[in-house]
Structures are given as structure tokens and as C-alpha cells.
Design an enzyme around this catalytic site. Structure first.
Site, PDB file in Angstrom:
ATOM      1  N   SER A  15     -13.986  -5.455  -1.387  1.00  0.00           N
ATOM      2  CA  SER A  15     -14.041  -4.126  -0.790  1.00  0.00           C
ATOM      3  C   SER A  15     -15.248  -4.042   0.137  1.00  0.00           C
ATOM      4  CB  SER A  15     -14.178  -3.055  -1.886  1.00  0.00           C
ATOM      5  OG  SER A  15     -14.442  -1.777  -1.341  1.00  0.00           O
ATOM      6  N   THR A  33      -3.661   3.845  -0.958  1.00  0.00           N
ATOM      7  CA  THR A  33      -3.188   3.464  -2.289  1.00  0.00           C
ATOM      8  C   THR A  33      -3.630   4.544  -3.281  1.00  0.00           C
ATOM      9  OG1 THR A  33      -5.196   2.287  -2.960  1.00  0.00           O
ATOM     10  CG2 THR A  33      -3.586   1.052  -1.640  1.00  0.00           C
ATOM     11  N   LYS A  36     -17.954  -5.377  -7.101  1.00  0.00           N
ATOM     12  CA  LYS A  36     -17.466  -5.997  -5.868  1.00  0.00           C
ATOM     13  C   LYS A  36     -18.556  -6.836  -5.190  1.00  0.00           C
ATOM     14  CE  LYS A  36     -13.245  -4.494  -6.077  1.00  0.00           C
ATOM     15  NZ  LYS A  36     -12.131  -5.441  -6.335  1.00  0.00           N
ATOM     16  N   TYR A  50     -18.505   0.223  -9.405  1.00  0.00           N
ATOM     17  CA  TYR A  50     -17.534  -0.434  -8.522  1.00  0.00           C
ATOM     18  C   TYR A  50     -18.256  -1.284  -7.483  1.00  0.00           C
ATOM     19  CZ  TYR A  50     -13.524  -0.842  -5.314  1.00  0.00           C
ATOM     20  OH  TYR A  50     -12.520  -1.317  -4.506  1.00  0.00           O
ATOM     21  N   SER A  64       1.735  -2.242  -7.446  1.00  0.00           N
ATOM     22  CA  SER A  64       1.585  -1.128  -6.506  1.00  0.00           C
ATOM     23  C   SER A  64       0.557  -1.492  -5.439  1.00  0.00           C
ATOM     24  CB  SER A  64       1.130   0.148  -7.238  1.00  0.00           C
ATOM     25  OG  SER A  64      -0.160  -0.034  -7.814  1.00  0.00           O
TER      26      SER A  64
END
Length: 260
Positions: free
Chosen positions: A133, A181, A150, A146, A15
């Protein structure tokens, strides 16, 4: 075609950016290996990519990875795209959530890269692509785990690039901003449950197809850090270098105010 006959392995290909990259590489004549945990979704993406192979597995199953890499065979381009985000305050986040995010977003791509890389070094050619990111450049509230993962990914990739350039192997770091997304829908909350809803900023972002086109063009141009996005979030990484205090104040202003 720029990527004709090259074998491209994409994780998280069922995806979002991963699926869009698969279709874009297929249009360039690449030979694809598509990975993810959802076999049915992988099959749907593979149906759009003539000749694509699918290898369904959990990237955090580190004991299985060596055998999976052997089954995959030689790879020209490895795209480490599989990842998971977070939406919880640090004070409300279980330690196991941090562990899960680091396993998926940092240790899994590091280990897969470690296993694939020797073949590229022997061939004196290849590319490692890390889908990081903007959160790997700026500390954003509700995303402590997160952001940490990253930031770690980018640091690893930058150091790796310096070491392996001598062998003809390139490293591309991709720093997307907001892309449409389901990353926010599947983000982990403090107790480990999926959030179940998106963000307005994500929904207003660029399309996965646009992101994929930018990534392929950046790779073809030899760009080592590929920025993806067209919103105001793309300035955050630059602010870290030019005006860090402004960045820190902006992030503090964006944090939820919670009485304790």
C-alpha cells in the site's frame, strides 16, 4: 498470452483487487488457485475463471499452512493479497488490534512465502507478489497498525528480492493508493470491531479491474515496485524521499484533532 499455463495462487481472492486479479489472470490463460475465508464468495469468483481451484482457509492459521501448501502443489506466481486495514487513533487502539493486523498483513504472507519459495528456487523460476500500500511508504493517521504492517511487508520484500534474484525468482511489490474496494468497510476500529462504512477517498479511487490491469502489465514489464492509482495520494511515497518534512506536516494536518 503472457501468463498462459502458469499456476497463480491468489490469497484474498474473494473480493476487491484479489477477485479482479483472478479474472485478469484467467483471461491470460493462467491456472488459478484462489484462497480466502468465504467459500461462497470464492466459488462465485472461481465461476468466472475456468478451471480455477479454491482452497478456503484463514491465512493466519500458521499451523495449517504447511499442509495447505503441499495440497496446492507447485506454484509459479504467489500473490499475497489478503489483508485488513484500520481506522483508529493510536491512543484508542487495543494492543490485540495491532497484533491482529500484524498477523494478517505481515506474518501470514511472510509464512506463506517462506513455504512456497523453496519450490520456486528449485525450479529456478517464479514470482512473489506482495500487495502492499501507499501506507507502506507514508505514515497516515488513523492507520498506525496498518502502516506498520505494510512498511514491514515492503522491507521484507525488498530484502528478499536482493537475496533470491540469484535463483531466477522475482519479487514484485504493489503499492496501491485508493482502489474502490471494501477495505475501509472491513477496517478494524480501536476495540476490534469492523468499521462498517467506507471512505469518500476510497469510493473515488480506481476500479479493482483497472488496478489488476496495471499489476499484470507491471509484472510483464519486470517492474519491481508497481504503483497503482491516479490520485494525489500517489505522491506520498515520493515525498518521503524528496521532502520528508512536507510529508510529515501534511499527515499531521490530516490527523483528527481530539481533546484529551
Amino acid at each position: 498470452m503472457k501468463y498462459a499455463e502458469q499456476t497463480v495462487w491468489i490469497t484474498g481472492a474473494s473480493s476487491g483487487i484479489g477477485a479482479a486479479l483472478a479474472v485478469a489472470f484467467a483471461a491470460e490463460g493462467a491456472k488459478l488457485i484462489l484462497s480466502g475465508r468465504n467459500e461462497a464468495a470464492l466459488a462465485e469468483v472461481a465461476a468466472q475463471c475456468p478451471g480455477a481451484r479454491t482452497i478456503a482457509f484463514d491465512t493466519t492459521d500458521l499451523t495449517a499452512l504447511p499442509g495447505i501448501v503441499v495440497d496446492a502443489g507447485p506454484v509459479d506466481i504467489l500473490v499475497n493479497n489478503a489483508g485488513i486495514s484500520q481506522r483508529s487513533l493510536a491512543l484508542d487502539t487495543d494492543f490485540e488490534v495491532y497484533r491482529r493486523i500484524m498477523e494478517v498483513d505481515f506474518f501470514a504472507p511472510l509464512r506463506l512465502t517462506q513455504l512456497v519459495l523453496p519450490g520456486m528456487v528449485t525450479a529456478k523460476a517464479g514470482r512473489i507478489v506482495m500487495i502492499a500500500s501507499v501506507a507502506g511508504k507514508a505514515g497516515s493517521p488513523m492507520r498506525t497498525g496498518y502502516c506498520a504492517a505494510k512498511h514491514a511487508m515492503i522491507g521484507y520484500a525488498d530484502a528478499l528480492r536482493a537475496e533470491i534474484a540469484q535463483y531466477g525468482v522475482a519479487v514484485h511489490v504493489v503499492t496501491p493508493g485508493f482502489v474502490r474496494t471494501n477495505i475501509a468497510v472491513h477496517a478494524l476500529e480501536g476495540g476490534g470491531a469492523e468499521r462498517g462504512r467506507s471512505d469518500a477517498s476510497i469510493d473515488a479511487g480506481v476500479s479493482p479491474e483497472s488496478a489488476a490491469a496495471t499489476i499484470l502489465a507491471g509484472m510483464a514489464a519486470g517492474t519491481r515496485e508497481i504503483l497503482v492509482g491516479d490520485g494525489p495520494e500517489m505522491m506520498l511515497g515520493k515525498l518521503r524521499g524528496s521532502d520528508p518534512d512536507r510529508l510529515f506536516d501534511m499527515m499531521a494536518a490530516a490527523a483528527p484533532m481530539v481533546e484529551r
